[in-house]
Write a protein that holds these residues in place. Structure first.
Motif, PDB file in Angstrom:
ATOM      1  N   ARG A 174     -23.616  -2.346  24.489  1.00 46.56           N
ATOM      2  CA  ARG A 174     -22.836  -2.163  25.907  1.00 46.56           C
ATOM      3  C   ARG A 174     -22.255  -0.942  25.902  1.00 46.56           C
ATOM      4  NH1 ARG A 174     -26.295  -5.548  26.775  1.00 46.56           N
ATOM      5  NH2 ARG A 174     -26.144  -7.563  27.827  1.00 46.56           N
ATOM      6  N   ALA A 175     -21.744  -0.816  26.916  1.00 46.50           N
ATOM      7  CA  ALA A 175     -20.486   0.225  27.393  1.00 46.50           C
ATOM      8  C   ALA A 175     -19.732  -0.223  28.282  1.00 46.50           C
ATOM      9  CB  ALA A 175     -21.235   1.606  27.819  1.00 46.50           C
ATOM     10  N   ALA A 176     -18.555   0.015  28.058  1.00 48.71           N
ATOM     11  CA  ALA A 176     -17.250  -0.408  29.074  1.00 48.71           C
ATOM     12  C   ALA A 176     -16.272   0.594  29.009  1.00 48.71           C
ATOM     13  CB  ALA A 176     -16.889  -1.891  28.508  1.00 48.71           C
ATOM     14  N   ALA A 177     -15.473   0.512  30.176  1.00 48.37           N
ATOM     15  CA  ALA A 177     -14.338   1.313  30.316  1.00 48.37           C
ATOM     16  C   ALA A 177     -13.124   0.650  29.956  1.00 48.37           C
ATOM     17  CB  ALA A 177     -14.136   1.773  31.566  1.00 48.37           C
ATOM     18  N   VAL A 178     -12.448   1.105  28.824  1.00 55.36           N
ATOM     19  CA  VAL A 178     -11.299   0.476  28.089  1.00 55.36           C
ATOM     20  C   VAL A 178     -10.016   1.195  28.561  1.00 55.36           C
ATOM     21  CG1 VAL A 178     -10.414  -0.463  26.103  1.00 55.36           C
ATOM     22  CG2 VAL A 178     -12.689  -0.568  26.697  1.00 55.36           C
ATOM     23  N   PRO A 179      -8.867   0.625  29.021  1.00 51.88           N
ATOM     24  CA  PRO A 179      -7.712   1.259  29.300  1.00 51.88           C
ATOM     25  C   PRO A 179      -6.935   1.489  27.835  1.00 51.88           C
ATOM     26  CG  PRO A 179      -7.540  -0.827  29.878  1.00 51.88           C
ATOM     27  CD  PRO A 179      -8.867  -0.727  29.595  1.00 51.88           C
ATOM     28  N   LEU A 180      -6.578   2.871  27.690  1.00 49.24           N
ATOM     29  CA  LEU A 180      -5.885   3.143  26.611  1.00 49.24           C
ATOM     30  C   LEU A 180      -4.301   3.364  26.889  1.00 49.24           C
ATOM     31  CD1 LEU A 180      -5.981   3.581  23.304  1.00 49.24           C
ATOM     32  CD2 LEU A 180      -6.722   5.846  23.707  1.00 49.24           C
TER      33      LEU A 180
ATOM     34  N   SER B 163     -12.021  10.494  11.891  1.00 47.68           N
ATOM     35  CA  SER B 163     -10.726  10.423  12.581  1.00 47.68           C
ATOM     36  C   SER B 163     -10.628  10.123  14.056  1.00 47.68           C
ATOM     37  CB  SER B 163      -9.869  11.722  12.075  1.00 47.68           C
ATOM     38  OG  SER B 163      -8.533  11.517  12.585  1.00 47.68           O
ATOM     39  N   TRP B 164     -10.646   8.741  14.305  1.00 46.86           N
ATOM     40  CA  TRP B 164     -10.730   8.243  15.544  1.00 46.86           C
ATOM     41  C   TRP B 164      -9.768   7.484  16.338  1.00 46.86           C
ATOM     42  CZ3 TRP B 164     -11.514   3.538  17.968  1.00 46.86           C
ATOM     43  CH2 TRP B 164     -12.050   3.485  19.372  1.00 46.86           C
ATOM     44  N   GLU B 165      -9.189   7.820  17.476  1.00 43.70           N
ATOM     45  CA  GLU B 165      -7.959   7.302  17.951  1.00 43.70           C
ATOM     46  C   GLU B 165      -8.295   5.966  18.535  1.00 43.70           C
ATOM     47  OE1 GLU B 165      -4.696   8.578  21.463  1.00 43.70           O
ATOM     48  OE2 GLU B 165      -6.467   9.700  21.124  1.00 43.70           O
ATOM     49  N   SER B 166      -7.611   4.881  17.731  1.00 41.76           N
ATOM     50  CA  SER B 166      -7.796   3.766  18.102  1.00 41.76           C
ATOM     51  C   SER B 166      -6.629   3.297  19.208  1.00 41.76           C
ATOM     52  CB  SER B 166      -7.706   2.607  16.995  1.00 41.76           C
ATOM     53  OG  SER B 166      -6.147   2.685  16.437  1.00 41.76           O
ATOM     54  N   HIS B 167      -6.558   1.986  19.463  1.00 46.32           N
ATOM     55  CA  HIS B 167      -5.930   1.553  20.610  1.00 46.32           C
ATOM     56  C   HIS B 167      -4.726   0.962  20.339  1.00 46.32           C
ATOM     57  CE1 HIS B 167      -7.928  -1.881  18.813  1.00 46.32           C
ATOM     58  NE2 HIS B 167      -6.955  -2.825  19.407  1.00 46.32           N
ATOM     59  N   LEU B 168      -4.388   1.268  19.144  1.00 45.51           N
ATOM     60  CA  LEU B 168      -3.130   0.762  18.311  1.00 45.51           C
ATOM     61  C   LEU B 168      -2.303   1.853  17.886  1.00 45.51           C
ATOM     62  CD1 LEU B 168      -4.772  -1.785  15.781  1.00 45.51           C
ATOM     63  CD2 LEU B 168      -3.703  -2.398  18.019  1.00 45.51           C
ATOM     64  N   GLN B 169      -1.109   1.738  18.161  1.00 37.51           N
ATOM     65  CA  GLN B 169       0.288   2.779  17.797  1.00 37.51           C
ATOM     66  C   GLN B 169       1.226   2.164  16.870  1.00 37.51           C
ATOM     67  OE1 GLN B 169       1.706   3.652  21.601  1.00 37.51           O
ATOM     68  NE2 GLN B 169      -0.188   4.345  22.246  1.00 37.51           N
TER      69      GLN B 169
END
Length: 321
Positions: free
Chosen positions: A18-24, A105-111
């Motif tokens: 699947r593919a989805a738009a995820v707010p970051l 090195s992939w930017e995740s949704h966590l900080q």
């Protein structure tokens, strides 16, 4: 194994993708829309279970009691690919799904500390270990807590500490002693519960058996061994409980196989005893015992009189034309 070598597995992969738009949420407090490619774990699980129904996914230890077989499906993909939008690996009820991609090195949704956490999608070993630990022993991250107000699990990131697979702020992949003890407690409780259910089930089967004078001798000959086996199981329950209370989890774990064999031995002995009693229950009594007293003869006379009145031949009536 390449997906091209197994058409059914390739079909399951393509259907679940699947593919989805995820707010970051960015560090500066603004949002950015990102499009993520992911695998729907529910759909993929259903597709893989269909393969399992045909027996193609069952290994040599699928029906072994002493060995737990964990199906791990490790998918490799060139572009960034996740499971259920946010995970590199996920534990399901009967399998573990892991995805591996090219970006290191992939930017995740966590900080953390004002910076985005970067994931190495080439090496999802940490996520895979966490998912397998959850599948085997129900081990969960420390930041997941139960909220009584919401009646569901919530995230409290203050407790996301340590250098282990469940800590998102570290690169460690070794389980801590606390987590090892949690796994041990889970196995101990499960073994005690299964043993208790098996013993109680055997006792219930023995309790519903009818007793008679003829079955007493056979049951009496088996009684001593039944009591000994039962007492041995109870003693193991007490030893394991005592060791667990003293935090001696390693010693308690060593007794789990012994407990399983002892519980099964007691249940088998109960079944064997019941099997010995059944032929006696099925034997027909050929002797009819009639008890005579002062009321027996008058009762017979009354019955004979009633039968004579009912069954005596009637006199033919003359026919008049």
């Amino acid at each position: 194994m390449a997906l091209s070598e197994d058409s059914a597995l390739a079909m399951g992969f393509s259907v679940a993708r699947r593919a989805a738009a995820v707010p970051l949420l960015l560090v500066n407090g603004t949002y950015r829309k990102t499009v993520r490619s992911y695998l729907d774990s529910v759909i993929l699980q259903n597709q893989l279970q269909r393969l399992n129904d045909h027996g193609s996914l069952k290994g040599s230890h699928a029906h072994s009691r002493s060995t737990l077989e964990v199906p791990i499906f490790w998918f490799l993909h060139g572009e960034p690919l996740l499971v259920d939008k946010h995970y590199q690996a996920k534990a399901l009820s009967d399998m573990v799904i892991v995805v591996q991609s090219e970006p290191s090195s992939w930017e995740s949704h966590l900080q953390c500390n004002g910076r985005s956490l970067l994931w190495d999608l080439r090496r999802p070993i940490k996520a895979a270990l966490a998912a397998v630990s959850e599948h085997l022993a129900g081990l969960l991250p420390l930041h997941l807590v139960y909220s009584h107000a919401h009646e569901t699990a919530i995230e409290d990131w203050i407790w996301s500490v340590g250098c282990n697979p469940f800590s998102i702020t570290s690169q460690g992949w070794q389980l801590s002693q606390f987590q090892s003890d949690t796994i041990a407690r889970s196995y101990i409780i499960t073994a005690l519960e299964e043993s208790t259910q098996l013993v109680n089930s055997a006792i219930r089967c023995l309790a519903v058996e009818r007793t008679s004078e003829k079955t007493f001798r056979i049951f009496h000959s088996e009684e001593r061994e039944l009591i000994n086996k039962y007492n041995y199981v109870v003693s193991l329950w007490r030893r394991i409980s005592t060791m667990t209370g003293e935090l001696r989890y390693v010693d308690a774990m060593r007794l789990l196989y012994t407990l399983e064999d002892a519980s099964k031995g007691f249940a088998d002995k109960v079944n064997a005893t019941i099997a010995l009693l059944h032929p006696i229950h099925c034997t027909r009594e050929r002797n009819v015992h009639v008890v005579f007293d002062m009321t027996t003869i008058p009762a017979f006379l009354i019955v004979l009189g009633v039968l004579y009145i009912v069954l005596k031949p009637s006199r033919p009536k003359p026919k008049i034309n």
